[in-house]
Design a protein around this motif. Sequence first.
Motif, PDB file in Angstrom:
ATOM      1  N   THR A   1       0.836  -1.200   0.000  1.00  0.00           N
ATOM      2  CA  THR A   1       0.000   0.000   0.000  1.00  0.00           C
ATOM      3  C   THR A   1       0.870   1.249   0.000  1.00  0.00           C
ATOM      4  O   THR A   1       2.019   1.232   0.443  1.00  0.00           O
ATOM      5  CB  THR A   1      -0.926   0.044   1.222  1.00  0.00           C
ATOM      6  OG1 THR A   1      -0.119  -0.008   2.408  1.00  0.00           O
ATOM      7  CG2 THR A   1      -1.913  -1.092   1.225  1.00  0.00           C
ATOM      8  N   VAL A   2       0.295   2.318  -0.490  1.00  0.00           N
ATOM      9  CA  VAL A   2       0.923   3.630  -0.419  1.00  0.00           C
ATOM     10  C   VAL A   2      -0.130   4.590   0.110  1.00  0.00           C
ATOM     11  O   VAL A   2      -1.326   4.452  -0.183  1.00  0.00           O
ATOM     12  CB  VAL A   2       1.476   4.072  -1.788  1.00  0.00           C
ATOM     13  CG1 VAL A   2       0.365   4.234  -2.815  1.00  0.00           C
ATOM     14  CG2 VAL A   2       2.284   5.356  -1.664  1.00  0.00           C
ATOM     15  N   HIS A   3       0.303   5.519   0.943  1.00  0.00           N
ATOM     16  CA  HIS A   3      -0.613   6.460   1.574  1.00  0.00           C
ATOM     17  C   HIS A   3      -0.218   7.889   1.226  1.00  0.00           C
ATOM     18  O   HIS A   3       0.942   8.176   0.941  1.00  0.00           O
ATOM     19  CB  HIS A   3      -0.566   6.284   3.100  1.00  0.00           C
ATOM     20  CG  HIS A   3      -0.854   4.906   3.557  1.00  0.00           C
ATOM     21  ND1 HIS A   3      -2.128   4.375   3.581  1.00  0.00           N
ATOM     22  CD2 HIS A   3      -0.022   3.932   4.012  1.00  0.00           C
ATOM     23  CE1 HIS A   3      -2.066   3.140   4.031  1.00  0.00           C
ATOM     24  NE2 HIS A   3      -0.809   2.841   4.296  1.00  0.00           N
ATOM     25  N   LEU A   4      -1.211   8.752   1.292  1.00  0.00           N
ATOM     26  CA  LEU A   4      -0.956  10.179   1.149  1.00  0.00           C
ATOM     27  C   LEU A   4      -1.668  10.885   2.303  1.00  0.00           C
ATOM     28  O   LEU A   4      -2.897  10.950   2.323  1.00  0.00           O
ATOM     29  CB  LEU A   4      -1.458  10.709  -0.188  1.00  0.00           C
ATOM     30  CG  LEU A   4      -1.130  12.176  -0.475  1.00  0.00           C
ATOM     31  CD1 LEU A   4       0.373  12.368  -0.661  1.00  0.00           C
ATOM     32  CD2 LEU A   4      -1.889  12.684  -1.702  1.00  0.00           C
ATOM     33  N   GLN A   5      -0.896  11.348   3.265  1.00  0.00           N
ATOM     34  CA  GLN A   5      -1.445  12.115   4.373  1.00  0.00           C
ATOM     35  C   GLN A   5      -1.489  13.578   3.957  1.00  0.00           C
ATOM     36  O   GLN A   5      -0.453  14.162   3.622  1.00  0.00           O
ATOM     37  CB  GLN A   5      -0.583  11.953   5.622  1.00  0.00           C
ATOM     38  CG  GLN A   5      -1.055  12.758   6.821  1.00  0.00           C
ATOM     39  CD  GLN A   5      -2.396  12.293   7.350  1.00  0.00           C
ATOM     40  OE1 GLN A   5      -2.647  11.100   7.464  1.00  0.00           O
ATOM     41  NE2 GLN A   5      -3.280  13.243   7.662  1.00  0.00           N
ATOM     42  N   MET A   6      -2.679  14.149   3.968  1.00  0.00           N
ATOM     43  CA  MET A   6      -2.870  15.529   3.504  1.00  0.00           C
ATOM     44  C   MET A   6      -3.346  16.381   4.678  1.00  0.00           C
ATOM     45  O   MET A   6      -4.419  16.141   5.235  1.00  0.00           O
ATOM     46  CB  MET A   6      -3.898  15.565   2.375  1.00  0.00           C
ATOM     47  CG  MET A   6      -3.560  14.636   1.214  1.00  0.00           C
ATOM     48  SD  MET A   6      -4.698  14.802  -0.178  1.00  0.00           S
ATOM     49  CE  MET A   6      -6.204  14.187   0.556  1.00  0.00           C
TER      50      MET A   6
END
Length: 116
Positions: free
Chosen positions: A77-82
Motif C-alpha cells: 500500500t501507499v498512503h498520502l497524508q494531507m
Amino acid sequence: QVQLVESGGGLVQPGGSLRLSCAASGSIFSINAMAWYRQSPGKQRELVADIASGGTTNYSDSVKGRFTVSRDNAKNTVHLQMNSLKPEDTAVYYCAAVDVELQRYWGQGTQVTVSS
C-alpha cells in the motif's frame, strides 16, 4: 499487470486533514515507484508526490510541507497524508505505479473536496 484501488477521499473543511490509501495487487513484485496525481476540472493531471522503492520521496511545490507520502511494502500500500488542506486541493486523486519496464498503471481515482 498491476491493479490499484484508492480509498479515503471525501469532503473536508479548509485546514482539515485526509489520508488517502492505495492498495496494489497483481504483479506487485514488478512495481518500482508509486505516486499520487490529481486532476481538477479543466486542468491537466499533475504529479502530487511520488516515492521510490527505496523510500526516496518527491513533492510538488504546491503541497510540500503539507502532504506526506509513505509506502508499506509489506502490505503493498501507499498512503498520502494531507494536512492543512486548501480549496485549491480539490481534485480527483489518482494512485499510479510504475513497473521495472516503465509501464504505468492507474487507479480509478478518489474525489477530494475541500470546502466550508
